[in-house]
Design an enzyme around this catalytic site. Sequence first.
Site, PDB file in Angstrom:
ATOM      1  N   LYS A  69      29.217  37.667  36.207  1.00 34.75           N
ATOM      2  CA  LYS A  69      28.751  39.053  36.166  1.00 34.75           C
ATOM      3  C   LYS A  69      29.507  39.898  35.145  1.00 34.75           C
ATOM      4  CE  LYS A  69      31.627  40.718  40.014  1.00 34.75           C
ATOM      5  NZ  LYS A  69      31.592  41.287  41.378  1.00 34.75           N
ATOM      6  N   HIS A 197      41.906  37.671  46.446  1.00 32.03           N
ATOM      7  CA  HIS A 197      41.699  38.346  45.165  1.00 32.03           C
ATOM      8  C   HIS A 197      42.717  39.460  45.009  1.00 32.03           C
ATOM      9  CE1 HIS A 197      39.637  40.141  41.713  1.00 32.03           C
ATOM     10  NE2 HIS A 197      39.769  41.313  42.321  1.00 32.03           N
ATOM     11  N   SER A 200      43.045  43.799  39.300  1.00 35.38           N
ATOM     12  CA  SER A 200      43.725  43.955  38.004  1.00 35.38           C
ATOM     13  C   SER A 200      44.541  45.242  37.959  1.00 35.38           C
ATOM     14  CB  SER A 200      42.701  43.953  36.869  1.00 35.38           C
ATOM     15  OG  SER A 200      41.780  45.019  37.031  1.00 35.38           O
ATOM     16  N   GLY A 237      41.275  39.332  38.528  1.00 37.09           N
ATOM     17  CA  GLY A 237      42.302  40.339  38.274  1.00 37.09           C
ATOM     18  C   GLY A 237      43.140  40.075  37.047  1.00 37.09           C
ATOM     19  N   GLU A 271      39.302  32.909  39.155  1.00 38.99           N
ATOM     20  CA  GLU A 271      38.042  33.501  38.699  1.00 38.99           C
ATOM     21  C   GLU A 271      38.286  34.530  37.593  1.00 38.99           C
ATOM     22  OE1 GLU A 271      35.666  34.994  41.924  1.00 38.99           O
ATOM     23  OE2 GLU A 271      36.357  33.422  43.285  1.00 38.99           O
ATOM     24  N   PRO A 272      38.783  34.103  36.437  1.00 34.47           N
ATOM     25  CA  PRO A 272      38.955  35.055  35.341  1.00 34.47           C
ATOM     26  C   PRO A 272      37.602  35.467  34.764  1.00 34.47           C
ATOM     27  CG  PRO A 272      39.424  32.832  34.587  1.00 34.47           C
ATOM     28  CD  PRO A 272      39.193  32.745  36.070  1.00 34.47           C
ATOM     29  N   GLY A 273      37.434  36.755  34.543  1.00 32.40           N
ATOM     30  CA  GLY A 273      36.210  37.260  33.926  1.00 32.40           C
ATOM     31  C   GLY A 273      36.556  38.108  32.725  1.00 32.40           C
ATOM     32  N   ASP A 360      24.335  64.636  30.773  1.00 30.65           N
ATOM     33  CA  ASP A 360      24.804  64.674  32.155  1.00 30.65           C
ATOM     34  C   ASP A 360      26.304  64.969  32.136  1.00 30.65           C
ATOM     35  OD1 ASP A 360      25.898  63.667  34.709  1.00 30.65           O
ATOM     36  OD2 ASP A 360      23.866  62.942  35.067  1.00 30.65           O
TER      37      ASP A 360
END
Length: 449
Positions: A69, A197, A200, A237, A271-273, A360
């Site tokens: 994601k 988890h 970060s 993170g 789970e590095p993203g 906005d």
Amino acid sequence: MKGFLEDANYSIGLLDEGATLGNVIDNYAYEHTLTGKNAFFVGDLGNLVKKHIQWQNVMAPVKPFYTVKCNSTPGVLETLAALGTGFACSSKTEMALALDLGIPPVNIIYTNPCKQASQIKYAAKTGINVMTCDNEIELKKIARNHPNAKLLLHIATEDISGEEEVNMKFGTTLKNCRHLMECAKELEVQIVGVKFHISSSCKEPQVYIHAISDTRCVFDMAEEFGFKMTMLDIGGGFTGCEFQLEEVNHVISPLLDVYFPEDSGVNVIAEPGCYYVSSAFTLAVNIIAKKAAEYDNFLPAGTEQTKSDEPVFIYYMNEGVYGSFASKLTEKFNSIPEVHKKYKEDEPLFASSLWGPSCDELDQIVENCLLPELNIGDWLIFDNMGSGVMGEQSAFNDFQRPLIYLTMSFSDLYKMQYTGLTSDTLMKNFFFVPSCVQLSSEDSFTTAA
């Protein structure tokens, strides 16, 4: 430009040794100035290669499962698949993307804490068995829809700094783990490991000490119930900073040696993203409107400054929080814009603020920065834009989503080839980019469009 989520194909500009990422940005800014001035991304896939090598050097033997994601651009997924990462997916769409890349189901985990029953059934149908769970209701839903599921109990971690206030946390307590195991035993659902988890935003690597020791307690508890525990997921993170990665490894390495040694049969994953993709992408945006304001009116309330006769400029860009800057709504945004046009060193700088196109009050990108006076049509460059909403359609005013141009240098491609990590599907997407600047719209750079 090919390479969006729904496209089966995409192109990667292969840069010779004389070409730089700056040249690529210059060329596309020139082209977009001629054709419509839409915002665009330039992605350096070689940056992913460097980050993967860094991960292997620092974090081995923790296997990375990339968080899809964060950035689901096909070129990113193809590159990471060729590098040998697993994939952490939060939806059916993401699972399908990973499977279409030829990723074995055993290298895919379904991590959404709140899963739709139909998507659990899809995982079951496609052989994706490993998924996370943190409550009894979710456990029963999985039991009904995926008889071969292998669960990672998602446990909550403690923020020892006490600085971050969390209204809603995912993860269960140690006390509740025993109850979940009793339920899993009754429902004949396998529990094979634990996930935690660390955000970060957490500045204390020592949090890992508590998390891993809690995990060991859960493993011991599972043995009492007869579960065979084979996986530890230390979550995400990871910011992308090598120093942070080394700090984390310095804390967890001795703990893993004690609690989960190599001969224990426990596979440790993460789970590095953002770690992989944030610094790999640069966003170029165009100034679409500007206005001058009085200095006193521009200053935030409560700010004490001497009165100045200099104008203050408010600029509006063709991307904002309802597009590529969406992460600013939920996260702290620290990217400092770079002015693309050349200006003199002694040119005066003015207090400036940057806004998206929606008009906005939430659509403020940078509250206050110093910039030379810009004109409508000028370009601003934002680094570290690879994580979050990549190329999403803006919700306002029919602004087109930014195109995504992918590049890689010969040297980075050689690193992949040398280690045998390239794939045929990735290689077929390369085209050669000569070292030149200011290409016209008829020249070879437009083959990516």
